[in-house]
Scaffold this motif. Structure first.
Motif, PDB file in Angstrom:
ATOM      1  N   GLY A  39       0.815  -1.213   0.000  1.00  0.00           N
ATOM      2  CA  GLY A  39       0.000   0.000   0.000  1.00  0.00           C
ATOM      3  C   GLY A  39       0.847   1.260   0.000  1.00  0.00           C
ATOM      4  N   ILE A  40       1.918   1.257   0.785  1.00  0.00           N
ATOM      5  CA  ILE A  40       2.819   2.405   0.817  1.00  0.00           C
ATOM      6  C   ILE A  40       3.492   2.578  -0.541  1.00  0.00           C
ATOM      7  CG2 ILE A  40       4.975   3.279   1.799  1.00  0.00           C
ATOM      8  CD1 ILE A  40       4.047   2.008   4.495  1.00  0.00           C
ATOM      9  N   GLN A  41       3.948   1.477  -1.122  1.00  0.00           N
ATOM     10  CA  GLN A  41       4.588   1.523  -2.438  1.00  0.00           C
ATOM     11  C   GLN A  41       3.644   2.138  -3.474  1.00  0.00           C
ATOM     12  OE1 GLN A  41       7.738   0.504  -3.441  1.00  0.00           O
ATOM     13  NE2 GLN A  41       7.280   1.201  -5.503  1.00  0.00           N
ATOM     14  N   MET A  42       2.419   1.658  -3.515  1.00  0.00           N
ATOM     15  CA  MET A  42       1.436   2.149  -4.475  1.00  0.00           C
ATOM     16  C   MET A  42       1.139   3.636  -4.237  1.00  0.00           C
ATOM     17  SD  MET A  42      -2.352   0.574  -5.418  1.00  0.00           S
ATOM     18  CE  MET A  42      -1.896  -0.889  -4.535  1.00  0.00           C
ATOM     19  N   TYR A  43       0.998   4.001  -2.980  1.00  0.00           N
ATOM     20  CA  TYR A  43       0.721   5.386  -2.619  1.00  0.00           C
ATOM     21  C   TYR A  43       1.867   6.300  -3.069  1.00  0.00           C
ATOM     22  CZ  TYR A  43      -0.713   9.358   0.264  1.00  0.00           C
ATOM     23  OH  TYR A  43      -1.092  10.603   0.694  1.00  0.00           O
ATOM     24  N   LEU A  44       3.118   5.903  -2.781  1.00  0.00           N
ATOM     25  CA  LEU A  44       4.266   6.726  -3.161  1.00  0.00           C
ATOM     26  C   LEU A  44       4.408   6.839  -4.676  1.00  0.00           C
ATOM     27  CD1 LEU A  44       6.922   5.548  -0.549  1.00  0.00           C
ATOM     28  CD2 LEU A  44       5.547   7.646  -0.521  1.00  0.00           C
ATOM     29  N   GLU A  45       4.133   5.761  -5.389  1.00  0.00           N
ATOM     30  CA  GLU A  45       4.191   5.811  -6.859  1.00  0.00           C
ATOM     31  C   GLU A  45       3.140   6.771  -7.407  1.00  0.00           C
ATOM     32  OE1 GLU A  45       3.742   1.737  -8.077  1.00  0.00           O
ATOM     33  OE2 GLU A  45       5.794   1.230  -7.492  1.00  0.00           O
ATOM     34  N   THR A  46       1.951   6.754  -6.832  1.00  0.00           N
ATOM     35  CA  THR A  46       0.879   7.654  -7.270  1.00  0.00           C
ATOM     36  C   THR A  46       1.227   9.106  -6.958  1.00  0.00           C
ATOM     37  OG1 THR A  46      -0.763   5.916  -6.950  1.00  0.00           O
ATOM     38  CG2 THR A  46      -1.580   8.173  -7.047  1.00  0.00           C
ATOM     39  N   VAL A  47       1.726   9.356  -5.752  1.00  0.00           N
ATOM     40  CA  VAL A  47       2.096  10.718  -5.348  1.00  0.00           C
ATOM     41  C   VAL A  47       3.233  11.247  -6.222  1.00  0.00           C
ATOM     42  CG1 VAL A  47       3.072  12.086  -3.465  1.00  0.00           C
ATOM     43  CG2 VAL A  47       1.221  10.485  -2.999  1.00  0.00           C
ATOM     44  N   ALA A  48       4.164  10.386  -6.621  1.00  0.00           N
ATOM     45  CA  ALA A  48       5.297  10.805  -7.447  1.00  0.00           C
ATOM     46  C   ALA A  48       4.850  11.362  -8.792  1.00  0.00           C
ATOM     47  CB  ALA A  48       6.257   9.641  -7.649  1.00  0.00           C
ATOM     48  N   GLU A  49       3.662  10.989  -9.238  1.00  0.00           N
ATOM     49  CA  GLU A  49       3.144  11.472 -10.513  1.00  0.00           C
ATOM     50  C   GLU A  49       2.476  12.842 -10.404  1.00  0.00           C
ATOM     51  OE1 GLU A  49       0.570   8.398 -11.953  1.00  0.00           O
ATOM     52  OE2 GLU A  49       2.168   6.909 -11.983  1.00  0.00           O
ATOM     53  N   LEU A  50       2.290  13.343  -9.199  1.00  0.00           N
ATOM     54  CA  LEU A  50       1.632  14.627  -8.977  1.00  0.00           C
ATOM     55  C   LEU A  50       2.630  15.775  -9.082  1.00  0.00           C
ATOM     56  CD1 LEU A  50      -0.491  13.673  -5.838  1.00  0.00           C
ATOM     57  CD2 LEU A  50      -1.295  13.849  -8.214  1.00  0.00           C
ATOM     58  N   PRO A  51       2.131  17.005  -9.330  1.00  0.00           N
ATOM     59  CA  PRO A  51       3.011  18.174  -9.287  1.00  0.00           C
ATOM     60  C   PRO A  51       3.632  18.321  -7.892  1.00  0.00           C
ATOM     61  CG  PRO A  51       0.882  18.734 -10.260  1.00  0.00           C
ATOM     62  CD  PRO A  51       0.767  17.336  -9.714  1.00  0.00           C
TER      63      PRO A  51
END
Length: 101
Positions: A39-51
């Motif tokens: 869950g943390i991995q997925m969350y960090l990958e998603t956040v990395a795509e944000l401005p």
């Protein structure tokens, strides 16, 4: 490192990453630890795509202080009476998990 907690309730385990307010359930401590890491991995990958300005907001999303305090006290008390391995644990997961290949 992200502070995480896991606790047993009956035959189920519940886990939470207090630093990102991510919660999971599982049938064992290992299930919860694995699910939180994913869950943390997925969350960090998603956040990395944000401005960048939005990333800061999502990376500073902690669980409410009452939840963090309750988990810390509960884990500490379970550790004092020797039941820490079966009922409540605190642990850390890396803040920079390896991206899937």
């Amino acid at each position: 490192m992200f502070r995480c907690y896991a606790y047993g309730a009956g035959e189920r385990w519940h886990g939470i990453c207090a630093d990102l307010d991510i919660a999971v359930d599982g049938s064992s401590f290992l299930d919860v630890e694995t699910a939180l890491a994913a869950g943390i991995q997925m969350y960090l990958e998603t956040v990395a795509e944000l401005p960048a300005d939005e990333q800061r907001r999502f990376l500073n999303r902690r669980a409410p202080w009452r939840v963090r305090a309750s988990l810390a006290v509960s884990t500490w008390l379970h550790g004092l009476n020797g039941s820490g391995d079966r009922h409540a644990r605190s642990f850390f997961l890396p803040s920079r998990l390896v991206a899937p290949s």
